[in-house]
Design an enzyme around this catalytic site. Structure first.
Site, PDB file in Angstrom:
ATOM      1  N   GLY A  48      42.160  41.456   4.580  1.00  0.00           N
ATOM      2  CA  GLY A  48      41.033  40.555   4.351  1.00  0.00           C
ATOM      3  C   GLY A  48      41.521  39.130   4.227  1.00  0.00           C
ATOM      4  CB  ALA A  49      40.366  35.989   5.797  1.00  0.00           C
ATOM      5  CD  GLU A  50      37.440  35.421   2.699  1.00  0.00           C
ATOM      6  OE1 GLU A  50      36.582  34.820   3.349  1.00  0.00           O
ATOM      7  OE2 GLU A  50      37.770  36.604   2.951  1.00  0.00           O
ATOM      8  CE1 TYR A 104      41.607  45.384  10.173  1.00  0.00           C
ATOM      9  CE2 TYR A 104      40.428  44.685   8.208  1.00  0.00           C
ATOM     10  CZ  TYR A 104      41.558  44.656   8.990  1.00  0.00           C
ATOM     11  OH  TYR A 104      42.635  43.883   8.619  1.00  0.00           O
ATOM     12  NE  ARG A 194      38.365  37.387  11.594  1.00  0.00           N
ATOM     13  CZ  ARG A 194      39.174  36.366  11.414  1.00  0.00           C
ATOM     14  NH1 ARG A 194      39.009  35.249  12.153  1.00  0.00           N
ATOM     15  NH2 ARG A 194      40.152  36.422  10.531  1.00  0.00           N
ATOM     16  CB  ALA A 251      52.529  28.801  19.032  1.00  0.00           C
ATOM     17  N   GLY A 280      47.181  32.573  10.509  1.00  0.00           N
ATOM     18  CA  GLY A 280      46.246  31.569  10.005  1.00  0.00           C
ATOM     19  C   GLY A 280      46.086  31.636   8.498  1.00  0.00           C
ATOM     20  CG  ASP A 281      44.368  35.013   6.624  1.00  0.00           C
ATOM     21  OD1 ASP A 281      43.441  34.221   6.877  1.00  0.00           O
ATOM     22  OD2 ASP A 281      44.261  36.252   6.763  1.00  0.00           O
ATOM     23  CG  ASP A 317      49.673  42.643   4.005  1.00  0.00           C
ATOM     24  OD1 ASP A 317      50.799  43.092   3.728  1.00  0.00           O
ATOM     25  OD2 ASP A 317      48.672  42.870   3.319  1.00  0.00           O
TER      26      ASP A 317
END
Length: 373
Positions: A48-50, A104, A194, A251, A280-281, A317
């Site tokens: 999850g991004a956050e 997911y 997204r 990049a 990105g995160d 991650d």
């Protein structure tokens, strides 16, 4: 509503400096590359991004909390345990007895030759999140004592466009958080476009949200898709309110543009990529950590690049960050030294580093997890 009482280990007792709000999900990762129909089994992880940004901020030494909702199920318990293990405060995450934790599946491209194979280096996420516990996030969160206490003390609040796509209540929460301006609190907003989430929702709600933030993070490619331009100067004009607009050009480079017209561009590091998802995160966390520490703009961008590079060279991650001496040397490197630096799974090499210093990639962590949402 019941809550998880686990407190992350980063700086025990320290109130969170940063708070990240948004959905995270259970993730099923395939045991082999190729189309899903060829996969025999999956490994359970979380993503999850956050929460990824929260975990990476904690790794940078920034006390951080993550606020969300999960289902009262095994996936939710796994998610809370793993995020807390990264040093993140999860004390204000609500456990919903009626809605499930989102899920997911990740599809990884390979070289099987199957016509449905995505191909090497490519991946696709298949979401099962409609009606999830996190989709019930709403402005009622602001009246929750645990969440309100964390939000009141935060110097940094991090949000993303993913939340706006989950439900009308989630959209209303973002609007309420962005309207609740507090002295001394910086609000950052990552577009995190997204497309599949916006198929039955109106993305026209996004620009006002982005323009209400203090710090806006955009990928040039995603901005091109969502708004018709990836040009940093044009995006700065489109979103005049944030003090800083940061535009990431994959990049190649990242540009930070201030309201007064000042622009700083910093090239990306040379990286031997292992897994492209989630950089990105990691960049957001590095940049935000530099912001919290009061670094100048170029060093903020470099810390973001370095964080992203470490994520790109790890299979999971949560990549291991370099030690303080390596970070300091790279942040202070000359442009030529920075350009000559290379990041690989084996370590970091470059003329600005002390002799014999390298950053080995951590391959022993629970590192087969997904980073993107």
């Amino acid at each position: 509503m019941p809550r998880q009482d686990t407190q992350g280990p980063t700086r025990p007792g320290a109130p969170p400096t940063a708070v990240c709000v948004g959905e995270s999900m259970a993730v099923l990762l395939p045991d082999r590359p190729g189309p899903l129909e060829s996969v025999e089994s999956f490994r359970l992880s979380v993503g999850g991004a956050e929460s990824n940004v929260a975990g990476a901020l904690a790794a940078h030494g920034v006390p951080t909390a993550w606020i969300s909702r999960v289902g009262d199920d095994g996936f939710g318990r796994r998610l809370l345990a793993e995020v807390a293990a990264r040093g993140v405060d999860v004390s204000a995450v609500a456990v919903d007895p009626h809605r499930p934790t989102g899920l997911y599946l990740k599809e990884v491209g390979g070289t099987t030759g199957d016509r449905h194979d995505l191909g090497p280096g490519r991946s696709r996420l298949h979401y099962h999140r409609r009606g999830s516990a996190a989709a019930a996030l709403s402005p009622g969160l602001l009246a929750d004592p645990a969440a309100a206490a964390l939000l009141a003390g935060a110097r940094l609040l991090h949000l993303s466009g993913i939340t706006a796509a989950l439900s009308d209540d989630c959209l209303a929460l973002l609007r309420a958080l962005l309207a609740d301006r507090r002295p001394g609190r910086l609000v950052s907003f990552d577009l995190n476009w997204r497309p599949s989430l916006w198929l039955d929702r109106d993305p026209a709600v996004l620009p006002p949200l982005l323009d209400a933030a203090d710090l806006l993070l955009l990928g040039a490619d995603e901005a091109e898709t969502a708004f018709g331009t990836g040009d940093p100067a044009e995006l700065r004009r489109r979103f005049p309110t944030p003090a800083t607009v940061v535009v990431k050009d994959a990049a190649r480079q990242v540009t930070a543009l201030e309201q007064d017209g000042t622009a700083v561009t910093e090239p990306a590091l040379a990286v031997e990529v292992v897994e492209a998802t989630g950089a990105g995160d990691a960049f957001a966390a590095g940049y935000l950590a530099g912001t919290v520490r009061g670094l100048d703009q170029r060093r903020r961008l470099r810390l973001g690049h370095l964080s992203a590079a470490c994520a790109l060279t790890a299979p999971g991650d949560q990549a291991e960050l370099p030690d303080a001496a390596v970070v300091a040397a790279l942040l202070d490197a000359s442009p030529a030294q920075w350009a000559a630096t290379r990041v690989t799974p084996e370590g970091i090499t470059g003329p600005s580093l002390p002799a014999g210093v390298a950053r080995p990639t951590d391959r022993s962590s629970s590192a087969d997890q997904a980073r993107a949402q």
